[in-house]
Design an enzyme around this catalytic site. Structure first.
Site, mmCIF file in Angstrom:
data_model
loop_
_atom_site.group_PDB
_atom_site.id
_atom_site.type_symbol
_atom_site.label_atom_id
_atom_site.label_comp_id
_atom_site.label_asym_id
_atom_site.label_seq_id
_atom_site.Cartn_x
_atom_site.Cartn_y
_atom_site.Cartn_z
ATOM 1 N N LYS A 1 76.598 19.998 53.153
ATOM 2 C CA LYS A 1 75.254 20.368 52.723
ATOM 3 C C LYS A 1 75.128 21.882 52.860
ATOM 4 O O LYS A 1 75.231 22.433 53.946
ATOM 5 C CB LYS A 1 74.194 19.680 53.561
ATOM 6 C CG LYS A 1 72.781 20.043 53.089
ATOM 7 C CD LYS A 1 71.738 19.720 54.138
ATOM 8 C CE LYS A 1 70.441 20.414 53.768
ATOM 9 N NZ LYS A 1 69.460 20.383 54.863
ATOM 10 N N GLY B 1 60.520 21.798 58.457
ATOM 11 C CA GLY B 1 59.848 21.567 59.732
ATOM 12 C C GLY B 1 58.341 21.662 59.692
ATOM 13 O O GLY B 1 57.686 21.547 60.731
ATOM 14 N N ALA C 1 63.233 18.652 53.314
ATOM 15 C CA ALA C 1 62.312 19.527 54.034
ATOM 16 C C ALA C 1 60.868 19.279 53.646
ATOM 17 O O ALA C 1 60.540 19.129 52.472
ATOM 18 C CB ALA C 1 62.634 21.005 53.823
ATOM 19 N N GLY C 2 60.016 19.223 54.669
ATOM 20 C CA GLY C 2 58.583 19.140 54.474
ATOM 21 C C GLY C 2 57.962 17.799 54.778
ATOM 22 O O GLY C 2 56.743 17.691 54.930
ATOM 23 N N ASN D 1 64.584 15.421 59.404
ATOM 24 C CA ASN D 1 64.968 15.498 60.805
ATOM 25 C C ASN D 1 63.733 15.645 61.687
ATOM 26 O O ASN D 1 63.404 14.783 62.488
ATOM 27 C CB ASN D 1 65.934 16.651 61.032
ATOM 28 C CG ASN D 1 66.495 16.721 62.447
ATOM 29 O OD1 ASN D 1 67.188 17.660 62.786
ATOM 30 N ND2 ASN D 1 66.218 15.750 63.300
ATOM 31 N N THR D 2 62.995 16.745 61.487
ATOM 32 C CA THR D 2 61.859 17.048 62.359
ATOM 33 C C THR D 2 60.819 15.935 62.364
ATOM 34 O O THR D 2 60.247 15.617 63.411
ATOM 35 C CB THR D 2 61.194 18.365 61.922
ATOM 36 O OG1 THR D 2 62.194 19.387 61.835
ATOM 37 C CG2 THR D 2 60.138 18.800 62.914
#
Length: 273
Positions: A115, A176, A202-203, A224-225
């Site tokens: 990635k 994040g 993301a987001g 992830n976050t």
């Protein structure tokens, strides 16, 4: 004897619905990161609850064998069970990103799937699109299968596909941030123009965000976050698993049309006067 299914073909298609990246088939359309957890055991439990089959690993921040004698992520994330996806998180130049991917290939015995992310600055973590394009060209020529984090620019997304990236991963909102999908029409345009998998990266903040991304037609979501910083990461991982499935099924089913005015749920014909 069980009654025959009313829609056996549709159900069979849903059961056979798989995500293919770089020639490999996956049943889960949820990809998860391995960072930000309180310890490796929480990482293991959340990963299992997510049902994910592809796990991203930051080569610059995570030990996968390069630091001998220290706990390794591979102690809890079995490469025989999961596809390890090395990422270039924390790289701010194309040169850094290329070097990191080559290190990952060495550490993981010739592993080609990576990635790519080349960041512009530490405050926004937006992609440096010029650096991303440069690194993608080098890595594809070097034999890597590149999944690439990018902005929500449909023109850039198409260019990365044309370079030879095996998946394009536009952000839904800053990394994040947990803001959810802020750019639905851009994402929709990217999906409509693509011939490779498109995965929101993301987001995402909660399960409904993941479902929206899938309803827009994305092939998957990486996060992830949203899981690791939840009050209960393991429970949130399970929620995300079901949200991805629900969003995908809703996309395949085809939503009802939006109407400006009400439409009665029950038929009006034959009403008793």
């Amino acid at each position: 004897m069980n009654a025959p299914e009313k829609y056996p073909v549709a159900h069979a298609e849903a059961q056979a619905d798989i995500l293919t990246i770089a020639g490999k088939a996956y049943r889960s359309r949820l990809l998860v990161g391995s960072g930000k957890y309180k310890d490796l055991e929480e990482t293991r439990l959340a990963t299992e609850a997510s049902g994910a089959e592809i796990i991203t690993v930051s080569i610059r921040r995570t030990n996968i064998g390069q630091n001998k004698g220290e706990p390794s992520l591979l102690d809890v994330i079995d490469p025989q069970r999961y596809t390890i996806l090395p990422n270039t998180a924390g790289c701010y130049t194309a040169e850094e990103a290329v070097r990191t991917c080559r290190l990952a290939r060495e550490l993981l015995d010739g592993h080609k799937l990576v990635k790519l992310e080349v960041l512009a600055d530490p405050k926004t973590l937006y992609p440096d699109v010029i650096g991303t394009l440069a690194a993608a060209e080098i890595l594809v020529k070097d034999g890597f299968d590149v999944m690439v984090y990018t902005s929500d620019d449909p023109v850039l997304a198409k260019r990365l596909e044309q370079i030879g990236c095996v998946a394009v991963m536009p952000l839904a909102a800053p990394i994040g941030s947990g803001l959810g999908v802020q750019n639905r029409y851009n994402i929709l345009t990217i999906v409509e123009n693509a011939t490779v998998p498109i995965l929101v990266d993301a987001g995402v903040g909660t399960a409904s965000d993941a479902a929206i991304a899938m309803e827009l037609g994305c092939d998957g979501v990486l996060m992830n976050t949203a899981i690791a910083e939840a009050r209960d990461p393991v429970l949130m991982a399970s929620a995300m698993k079901h949200a991805i499935i629900a969003g995908r099924q809703a996309r395949l089913a085809g939503r009802m049309p939006r109407r400006r005015y009400a439409s009665a749920s029950s038929p009006l014909d034959g009403l008793v006067g």
